[in-house]
Design a protein around this motif. Sequence first.
Motif, PDB file in Angstrom:
ATOM      1  N   THR A 243       0.813  -1.215   0.000  1.00 18.44           N
ATOM      2  CA  THR A 243       0.000   0.000   0.000  1.00 18.44           C
ATOM      3  C   THR A 243       0.846   1.265   0.000  1.00 18.44           C
ATOM      4  N   SER A 244       2.121   1.148   0.353  1.00 19.59           N
ATOM      5  CA  SER A 244       3.001   2.319   0.339  1.00 19.59           C
ATOM      6  C   SER A 244       3.144   2.902  -1.064  1.00 19.59           C
ATOM      7  N   LEU A 245       2.930   2.089  -2.112  1.00 26.22           N
ATOM      8  CA  LEU A 245       2.954   2.607  -3.477  1.00 26.22           C
ATOM      9  C   LEU A 245       1.846   3.635  -3.684  1.00 26.22           C
ATOM     10  N   ASP A 246       0.668   3.347  -3.142  1.00 24.06           N
ATOM     11  CA  ASP A 246      -0.449   4.279  -3.252  1.00 24.06           C
ATOM     12  C   ASP A 246      -0.200   5.540  -2.430  1.00 24.06           C
ATOM     13  N   ALA A 247       0.444   5.384  -1.278  1.00 24.96           N
ATOM     14  CA  ALA A 247       0.752   6.555  -0.448  1.00 24.96           C
ATOM     15  C   ALA A 247       1.667   7.512  -1.210  1.00 24.96           C
ATOM     16  N   TRP A 248       2.665   6.966  -1.899  1.00 26.24           N
ATOM     17  CA  TRP A 248       3.581   7.799  -2.674  1.00 26.24           C
ATOM     18  C   TRP A 248       2.814   8.565  -3.768  1.00 26.24           C
ATOM     19  N   ALA A 249       2.030   7.855  -4.565  1.00 25.32           N
ATOM     20  CA  ALA A 249       1.282   8.495  -5.652  1.00 25.32           C
ATOM     21  C   ALA A 249       0.281   9.508  -5.106  1.00 25.32           C
ATOM     22  N   PHE A 250      -0.307   9.214  -3.951  1.00 28.10           N
ATOM     23  CA  PHE A 250      -1.233  10.131  -3.295  1.00 28.10           C
ATOM     24  C   PHE A 250      -0.514  11.429  -2.924  1.00 28.10           C
ATOM     25  N   GLY A 251       0.704  11.320  -2.426  1.00 29.00           N
ATOM     26  CA  GLY A 251       1.494  12.502  -2.104  1.00 29.00           C
ATOM     27  C   GLY A 251       1.783  13.344  -3.335  1.00 29.00           C
ATOM     28  N   VAL A 252       2.126  12.693  -4.448  1.00 23.69           N
ATOM     29  CA  VAL A 252       2.374  13.413  -5.699  1.00 23.69           C
ATOM     30  C   VAL A 252       1.105  14.125  -6.154  1.00 23.69           C
ATOM     31  N   LEU A 253      -0.038  13.433  -6.075  1.00 21.87           N
ATOM     32  CA  LEU A 253      -1.309  14.038  -6.469  1.00 21.87           C
ATOM     33  C   LEU A 253      -1.609  15.276  -5.629  1.00 21.87           C
ATOM     34  N   LEU A 254      -1.402  15.195  -4.308  1.00 24.65           N
ATOM     35  CA  LEU A 254      -1.685  16.340  -3.445  1.00 24.65           C
ATOM     36  C   LEU A 254      -0.777  17.519  -3.788  1.00 24.65           C
ATOM     37  N   PHE A 255       0.480  17.242  -4.099  1.00 27.33           N
ATOM     38  CA  PHE A 255       1.377  18.314  -4.522  1.00 27.33           C
ATOM     39  C   PHE A 255       0.835  18.989  -5.782  1.00 27.33           C
ATOM     40  N   CYS A 256       0.351  18.199  -6.724  1.00 24.46           N
ATOM     41  CA  CYS A 256      -0.222  18.743  -7.960  1.00 24.46           C
ATOM     42  C   CYS A 256      -1.434  19.624  -7.668  1.00 24.46           C
ATOM     43  N   LEU A 257      -2.289  19.183  -6.745  1.00 24.42           N
ATOM     44  CA  LEU A 257      -3.478  19.963  -6.411  1.00 24.42           C
ATOM     45  C   LEU A 257      -3.111  21.311  -5.808  1.00 24.42           C
ATOM     46  N   LEU A 258      -2.028  21.350  -5.052  1.00 31.01           N
ATOM     47  CA  LEU A 258      -1.655  22.572  -4.340  1.00 31.01           C
ATOM     48  C   LEU A 258      -0.783  23.512  -5.165  1.00 31.01           C
ATOM     49  N   THR A 259      -0.149  23.009  -6.216  1.00 32.34           N
ATOM     50  CA  THR A 259       0.789  23.837  -6.980  1.00 32.34           C
ATOM     51  C   THR A 259       0.438  23.964  -8.460  1.00 32.34           C
ATOM     52  N   GLY A 260      -0.211  22.959  -9.028  1.00 31.89           N
ATOM     53  CA  GLY A 260      -0.522  22.990 -10.455  1.00 31.89           C
ATOM     54  C   GLY A 260       0.552  22.388 -11.330  1.00 31.89           C
ATOM     55  N   TYR A 261       1.536  21.709 -10.739  1.00 29.35           N
ATOM     56  CA  TYR A 261       2.552  21.046 -11.538  1.00 29.35           C
ATOM     57  C   TYR A 261       3.142  19.877 -10.750  1.00 29.35           C
ATOM     58  N   PHE A 262       3.876  19.032 -11.452  1.00 31.65           N
ATOM     59  CA  PHE A 262       4.514  17.888 -10.821  1.00 31.65           C
ATOM     60  C   PHE A 262       5.712  18.329  -9.981  1.00 31.65           C
ATOM     61  N   PRO A 263       6.029  17.601  -8.921  1.00 27.43           N
ATOM     62  CA  PRO A 263       7.246  17.914  -8.153  1.00 27.43           C
ATOM     63  C   PRO A 263       8.513  17.502  -8.898  1.00 27.43           C
ATOM     64  N   TRP A 264       8.382  16.547  -9.819  1.00 28.12           N
ATOM     65  CA  TRP A 264       9.506  16.071 -10.639  1.00 28.12           C
ATOM     66  C   TRP A 264       8.928  15.353 -11.836  1.00 28.12           C
ATOM     67  N   GLU A 265       9.755  15.088 -12.801  1.00 26.00           N
ATOM     68  CA  GLU A 265       9.323  14.355 -13.992  1.00 26.00           C
ATOM     69  C   GLU A 265       9.465  12.858 -13.797  1.00 26.00           C
ATOM     70  N   GLN A 266      10.561  12.448 -13.161  1.00 31.31           N
ATOM     71  CA  GLN A 266      10.814  11.037 -12.884  1.00 31.31           C
ATOM     72  C   GLN A 266      11.380  10.908 -11.475  1.00 31.31           C
ATOM     73  N   SER A 267      10.960   9.867 -10.777  1.00 37.75           N
ATOM     74  CA  SER A 267      11.474   9.631  -9.424  1.00 37.75           C
ATOM     75  C   SER A 267      12.793   8.865  -9.498  1.00 37.75           C
ATOM     76  N   LEU A 268      13.766   9.500 -10.140  1.00 39.21           N
ATOM     77  CA  LEU A 268      15.096   8.932 -10.329  1.00 39.21           C
ATOM     78  C   LEU A 268      16.140  10.006 -10.015  1.00 39.21           C
ATOM     79  N   PRO A 269      17.293   9.617  -9.476  1.00 36.96           N
ATOM     80  CA  PRO A 269      18.333  10.609  -9.162  1.00 36.96           C
ATOM     81  C   PRO A 269      18.768  11.439 -10.365  1.00 36.96           C
ATOM     82  N   ALA A 270      18.585  10.904 -11.576  1.00 34.34           N
ATOM     83  CA  ALA A 270      18.975  11.651 -12.773  1.00 34.34           C
ATOM     84  C   ALA A 270      18.096  12.880 -13.002  1.00 34.34           C
TER      85      ALA A 270
END
Length: 343
Positions: A243-270
């Motif tokens: 279920t932690s996978l859903d928690a992560w995606a939920f966090g990304v969604l909430l960031f989008c709702l509050l800012t209007g954009y993604f926090p990052w393009e890919q969840s990779l160090p690159a």
Amino acid sequence: MMKYKITVSTAPLRAEGMTGSGFEEDMEGSEMAQCPGAAALALLDEMLEITAQSLVHTEVAEHYQIIRELGRGKYGHVVLVIHRQRGTPMALKLLPKAHTKRHTFLYEYCVALSLATHPAIIGMFGIAIESSQHYGFLFEPALHRDLISIIKPHDGIPEPAAKQCTTQLASALEFIHSRGLVYRDVKPENVLLFDPECRRIKLTDFGLTRPKGTRLKLVAGVIPYTAPELSNTTSAQGLPIDTSLDAWAFGVLLFCLLTGYFPWEQSLPADPFFEDFMLWQESGLDKDLPRHWKRLTVEAMRMLRSLLALDPVQRSPVSGALCYVNCPWRVENWRGEEQAVRP
């Protein structure tokens, strides 16, 4: 649903490609029988068998009048229909038989049907059909489109609406998790609106939902909602999902709702935006706070840092967000610099 591009700090807010083709999965064998989602899998197998035997064979036009299209995705589309005899408005999801396995269709339908009792999950009519060209099933129509349609670039949605979404989605995801399942497709496109202010929203589209413990191997590109443990997995056996996978995606969604954009393009160090986030997660220092997070309050950042913990063991459950709904989430009168578009 309808495309709504937001080209701000990292990527369009609509993340294409989060489909089943991005992963290979293993749901067979004695190992799956002992996993946390074994009971859920057994229940779904029984529902599939019963549904396959009672599938209605008919042409859509015989019983339903198609009014208009409500949405279209990679593997199918949804239309608003009226039952010819009863006059009942319904949403009909149609999946082309030429590109859809029968088992895949039955699985999605049965998962949706098994979860439809929750008030924040789309209601089902309990009707699955097979025509000459399509598989389909009927559910309640949402005439105010989806959550992506109201997210404004550089702005998101009003804070009260974001909090109403948070409360309802956390409840829906907790319900799914209580049934031994991981939703795996948290994103604004899958949140249907029943009013413009988000007082009533519902989660839809369960084609990627799987029992806890199903092993997944990432075989396609990483998108913003992909948790880092999946982004970086190299195990030949795949990663057992939780279920932690859903928690992560939920966090990304909430960031989008509050800012209007993604926090990052890919969840990779690159990805430089994700690299900045990793540094801040590890240090917790104000000087390491990524610049596009500064419009959020301390409470909102604490909520998101918990949902987006890099270690899935340390990650908050989705219900953790409920501890913050009575706190302010946006800094008042914030006037930050516009974020540069990634070249």
